[in-house]
Design a protein around this motif. Sequence first.
Motif, PDB file in Angstrom:
ATOM      1  N   PHE A  24     -11.058   3.347  -1.730  1.00  0.00           N
ATOM      2  CA  PHE A  24     -10.053   3.540  -0.689  1.00  0.00           C
ATOM      3  C   PHE A  24     -10.283   2.556   0.453  1.00  0.00           C
ATOM      4  CE2 PHE A  24      -8.429   5.868   3.115  1.00  0.00           C
ATOM      5  CZ  PHE A  24      -7.090   5.852   2.760  1.00  0.00           C
ATOM      6  N   ALA A  25     -11.545   2.291   0.792  1.00  0.00           N
ATOM      7  CA  ALA A  25     -11.863   1.339   1.858  1.00  0.00           C
ATOM      8  C   ALA A  25     -11.379  -0.063   1.517  1.00  0.00           C
ATOM      9  CB  ALA A  25     -13.368   1.331   2.131  1.00  0.00           C
ATOM     10  N   LEU A  26     -11.336  -0.397   0.223  1.00  0.00           N
ATOM     11  CA  LEU A  26     -10.840  -1.708  -0.198  1.00  0.00           C
ATOM     12  C   LEU A  26      -9.378  -1.911   0.202  1.00  0.00           C
ATOM     13  CD1 LEU A  26     -12.284  -2.083  -3.820  1.00  0.00           C
ATOM     14  CD2 LEU A  26     -12.997  -3.361  -1.795  1.00  0.00           C
ATOM     15  N   MET A  32      -3.073  -0.365   6.442  1.00  0.00           N
ATOM     16  CA  MET A  32      -2.046   0.378   5.713  1.00  0.00           C
ATOM     17  C   MET A  32      -1.257   1.296   6.635  1.00  0.00           C
ATOM     18  SD  MET A  32      -3.723   1.500   2.060  1.00  0.00           S
ATOM     19  CE  MET A  32      -2.400   2.660   1.788  1.00  0.00           C
ATOM     20  N   SER A  33      -1.950   1.946   7.573  1.00  0.00           N
ATOM     21  CA  SER A  33      -1.258   2.856   8.484  1.00  0.00           C
ATOM     22  C   SER A  33      -0.237   2.113   9.334  1.00  0.00           C
ATOM     23  CB  SER A  33      -2.274   3.579   9.377  1.00  0.00           C
ATOM     24  OG  SER A  33      -2.954   2.670  10.230  1.00  0.00           O
ATOM     25  N   GLY A  67      -2.057  -2.063   0.529  1.00  0.00           N
ATOM     26  CA  GLY A  67      -3.453  -1.826   0.186  1.00  0.00           C
ATOM     27  C   GLY A  67      -3.951  -2.774  -0.892  1.00  0.00           C
ATOM     28  N   ALA A  68      -3.081  -3.066  -1.855  1.00  0.00           N
ATOM     29  CA  ALA A  68      -3.460  -3.990  -2.928  1.00  0.00           C
ATOM     30  C   ALA A  68      -3.751  -5.378  -2.385  1.00  0.00           C
ATOM     31  CB  ALA A  68      -2.346  -4.052  -3.969  1.00  0.00           C
ATOM     32  N   SER A  69      -2.930  -5.840  -1.449  1.00  0.00           N
ATOM     33  CA  SER A  69      -3.166  -7.162  -0.878  1.00  0.00           C
ATOM     34  C   SER A  69      -4.472  -7.175  -0.080  1.00  0.00           C
ATOM     35  CB  SER A  69      -1.988  -7.583   0.001  1.00  0.00           C
ATOM     36  OG  SER A  69      -1.824  -6.712   1.099  1.00  0.00           O
ATOM     37  N   GLY A  70      -4.772  -6.073   0.617  1.00  0.00           N
ATOM     38  CA  GLY A  70      -6.042  -5.978   1.317  1.00  0.00           C
ATOM     39  C   GLY A  70      -7.215  -5.992   0.361  1.00  0.00           C
ATOM     40  N   CYS A  71      -7.071  -5.335  -0.775  1.00  0.00           N
ATOM     41  CA  CYS A  71      -8.114  -5.319  -1.798  1.00  0.00           C
ATOM     42  C   CYS A  71      -8.358  -6.721  -2.353  1.00  0.00           C
ATOM     43  CB  CYS A  71      -7.712  -4.359  -2.911  1.00  0.00           C
ATOM     44  SG  CYS A  71      -8.899  -4.229  -4.261  1.00  0.00           S
ATOM     45  N   SER A 110      -1.040  -3.929  -7.311  1.00  0.00           N
ATOM     46  CA  SER A 110       0.033  -4.853  -6.939  1.00  0.00           C
ATOM     47  C   SER A 110       1.209  -4.743  -7.902  1.00  0.00           C
ATOM     48  CB  SER A 110      -0.492  -6.296  -6.919  1.00  0.00           C
ATOM     49  OG  SER A 110      -1.502  -6.469  -5.964  1.00  0.00           O
ATOM     50  N   VAL A 111       0.910  -4.840  -9.190  1.00  0.00           N
ATOM     51  CA  VAL A 111       1.963  -4.777 -10.204  1.00  0.00           C
ATOM     52  C   VAL A 111       2.663  -3.426 -10.161  1.00  0.00           C
ATOM     53  CG1 VAL A 111       2.438  -4.813 -12.681  1.00  0.00           C
ATOM     54  CG2 VAL A 111       0.845  -6.476 -11.687  1.00  0.00           C
ATOM     55  N   GLY A 112       1.870  -2.356 -10.068  1.00  0.00           N
ATOM     56  CA  GLY A 112       2.448  -1.021 -10.040  1.00  0.00           C
ATOM     57  C   GLY A 112       3.351  -0.806  -8.839  1.00  0.00           C
ATOM     58  N   ALA A 113       2.915  -1.250  -7.671  1.00  0.00           N
ATOM     59  CA  ALA A 113       3.702  -1.050  -6.450  1.00  0.00           C
ATOM     60  C   ALA A 113       5.025  -1.792  -6.518  1.00  0.00           C
ATOM     61  CB  ALA A 113       2.895  -1.511  -5.235  1.00  0.00           C
ATOM     62  N   VAL A 114       5.001  -3.028  -6.987  1.00  0.00           N
ATOM     63  CA  VAL A 114       6.228  -3.819  -7.069  1.00  0.00           C
ATOM     64  C   VAL A 114       7.197  -3.212  -8.087  1.00  0.00           C
ATOM     65  CG1 VAL A 114       7.173  -6.067  -7.727  1.00  0.00           C
ATOM     66  CG2 VAL A 114       5.123  -5.948  -6.297  1.00  0.00           C
TER      67      VAL A 114
END
Length: 315
Positions: A24-26, A32-33, A67-71, A110-114
């Motif tokens: 989650f920290a990743l 995100m907030s 979050g994915a981009s932050g990861c 990333s893929v899932g979110a898009v």
Amino acid sequence: MSAAFDTHTEGTVAVSTGEARDFFALLKPRVMSLVILTALTGMATAPGSVHPVLAAAALLAIAVGAGASGCLNMWYDADIDALMSRTAKRPIPSGRILRSEALAFGLTLSVGAVLVLGLVANMLAAGLLAFTIFFYAVVYSMWLKRSTPQNIVIGGAAGAFPPMIGEAVVTGHLGWHSLVLFAIIFLWTPPHFWALALVKSGDYARAGIPMMPNVAGPAATRRQIVLYSLLMAPVAVLPALMGFGGMIYLVASATTGLAMIVLAFRVWRRTEGEPAVKAAYSLFGFSIFYLFLLFAVLLAENGLGLMVSLPKVFG
């Protein structure tokens, strides 16, 4: 605990000790907030409406994409994160998460979110989200961050896209509302990050990152902080003049914008010792409150019926 393994060049096997909270920290939950707030504000201020269930699903997809981009950013920056006190305890440099795990996690999200955003909203919103992830993970993290002192200025666009994605979810196109919100975040980013960079310039020097204080010097950085603050404050008032911000927003944006300018000038004047550090931290901390306040007020006015309309000047 993760059961994934990495094989090192020496033939040894590394075992991840990461827990759910490390993954989650990743995702950079604080970032995100802010993305959730700004994207939701983009939806609320857009001319039109969308079913609440679809809006919630779209917002979740935008948050996961952020979050994915932050990861992916943490995956690529693990080497320099280990050299800086501010980031050394992140999951990858501290050894709790393997880089290969972070890469797989980030790409999957990333893929899932898009895909989800494309299904519940439209292709424009999904395309903007995909571009935002690419811009932050590739353009900013892999290129700009290590090559130019303008990294934060140009790279700041990545953090400014969520309101545009939010408007695209509702309307299927882009308009002036979200472009103004984009401009506010874009102009806010340099004084926000450069205030911190003035204090953490030693960290950035050790990591070889060409932040503005390390390249142009603290004096030039302070001048640019003042310049961007002077540009940002009047732009932040535009929603009230364009009719999608009301009286509450006008008062909030004008007073806090003036406070940002005062704090920026304080950073410019106080150049040495503890007063300089306190001035930089004060601007950095207040800038976070400033941006959250602007978008929270816009969201409350447009989403909770608190709008006290003003005569429209533009738009």
